[in-house]
Scaffold this active site. Structure first.
Site, PDB file in Angstrom:
ATOM      1  N   ASP A 102     -35.614  33.623 -38.653  1.00  0.00           N
ATOM      2  CA  ASP A 102     -35.692  32.173 -38.801  1.00  0.00           C
ATOM      3  C   ASP A 102     -36.477  31.802 -40.062  1.00  0.00           C
ATOM      4  OD1 ASP A 102     -35.083  29.549 -37.572  1.00  0.00           O
ATOM      5  OD2 ASP A 102     -37.240  29.400 -37.365  1.00  0.00           O
ATOM      6  N   TYR A 229     -43.227  23.658 -40.283  1.00  0.00           N
ATOM      7  CA  TYR A 229     -42.660  22.307 -40.212  1.00  0.00           C
ATOM      8  C   TYR A 229     -43.208  21.342 -41.254  1.00  0.00           C
ATOM      9  CZ  TYR A 229     -40.816  24.358 -36.032  1.00  0.00           C
ATOM     10  OH  TYR A 229     -40.173  25.208 -35.189  1.00  0.00           O
ATOM     11  N   HIS A 289     -30.691  31.917 -30.429  1.00  0.00           N
ATOM     12  CA  HIS A 289     -31.642  31.896 -31.541  1.00  0.00           C
ATOM     13  C   HIS A 289     -32.594  33.095 -31.525  1.00  0.00           C
ATOM     14  CE1 HIS A 289     -33.526  29.834 -34.854  1.00  0.00           C
ATOM     15  NE2 HIS A 289     -34.705  29.856 -34.274  1.00  0.00           N
TER      16      HIS A 289
END
Length: 314
Positions: A102, A229, A289
């Site tokens: 990721d 983020y 995922h």
């Protein structure tokens, strides 16, 4: 698991944790995503050590057993990449393979672009090679898109703070194991997308959840929210975003990331080969995922095949 050694590498004033197993001459460095940690690679590290490789998995600064930075708000992908280089130098590793999950793929790709002589190959899980740049997905998704929510200082902290650490991690594993993008309604928080009675995925045991919770209880979530983020908007000013480093992207066929605007079409079009001509993409059809934890044997086989292929080309 008891054969995995745990050591600390000094990077400036910080002690960064590194899990280490195996004694082979060829070294594979594993880079985690979120909500993951070094433990996310347990299946791969043991398999690779058994196959004659040395496997190393650091916790990024502020994650798990690594020290938090003195100013968490200044953590960034560039800093994480610099930390990784200093870890390699401290351990005397001139060339390594990278396996990244990721958002861990971003520092892996930065290293491949900026230090190609030190990278023997990259395996990315959950994301193919993209030239490092600020993503634009938030422009095409509703306000309740989980990344848009977690970018807001204080929003995720308030959301997570209503629950204990174990519940937060369980909820994220449940949400990110689905094939739909986590998107909340206007007056709803991301954690509320999970019914409290929902069990974690069957391949994620209570022991696994306890191990994750223990690590995140130590570190908390501030650094995990900053990187990735709140660091996604970083500019890199890379003159040529093309890499010749060999890359294998392993994608779960049911990964919610494939629902991001334009992603599936971009992957199927082959356009990404313009930036990474020596790259391939393979799918595990039932994978989500967390494909390396869900289907560890399949992922291990793909990793080992890639490693052996690249070593023959050396």
């Amino acid at each position: 698991m008891d054969q995995i050694q745990h050591k600390f590498v000094h990077v400036g004033s910080l002690k960064l944790h590194v899990a280490d197993i195996g004694t082979g001459p060829n070294v594979v460095v594993f880079l985690h995503g979120f909500p993951e940690i070094w433990y996310s690679w347990r299946h791969q590290m043991i398999a690779l050590a058994s196959a004659g490789f040395r496997a190393i998995a650091p916790d990024y600064r502020g994650y798990g057993l690594s020290d938090p930075p003195p100013e968490p708000e200044k953590a960034s992908f560039k800093v994480i990449t610099s930390d990784l280089l200093r870890i390699l130098d401290a351990l005397g590793l001139a060339k390594v393979f990278l396996v990244a999950k990721d958002y861990g793929a971003r520092p892996a790709f930065l290293l491949a672009l900026e230090h190609p002589g030190r990278i023997l190959g990259v395996i990315s899980l959950g994301v193919p090679y993209f030239p490092p740049a600020p993503p634009q997905f938030h422009k095409y998704l509703p306000e309740g898109f989980y990344i848009s929510r977690w970018k807001q200082p204080g929003r995720a902290e308030a959301d997570f703070g209503r629950f204990d650490t174990k519940t937060v991690l369980k909820n994220i594993y449940i949400l990110f194991s689905r094939s739909e993008i986590p998107i909340a309604e206007e007056n709803q928080e991301i954690m509320d997308l999970v019914d409290p009675s929902t069990p974690p995925p069957p391949w994620f045991s209570e022991e696994d959840l306890a191990a994750y919770a223990a690590l995140y209880e130590k570190s908390g979530f501030p650094n995990a929210l900053q990187v990735p983020y709140r660091s996604l908007g970083e500019e890199y000013n890379i003159a040529d975003p093309t890499t010749k480093v060999a890359i294998l992207a392993v994608m779960g066929g049911k990964d919610y990331f494939l629902k991001f605007p334009g992603i599936e079409d971009l992957i199927k079009s082959g356009k990404l080969k313009e930036f990474a001509p020596n790259s391939e993409i393979t799918f595990i059809p039932e994978g989500t995922h967390f494909v390396q934890e869900q289907f560890p044997e399949q992922v291990n086989q793909l990793i080992l095949h890639f490693l052996h292929k690249q070593l023959k080309l050396e």
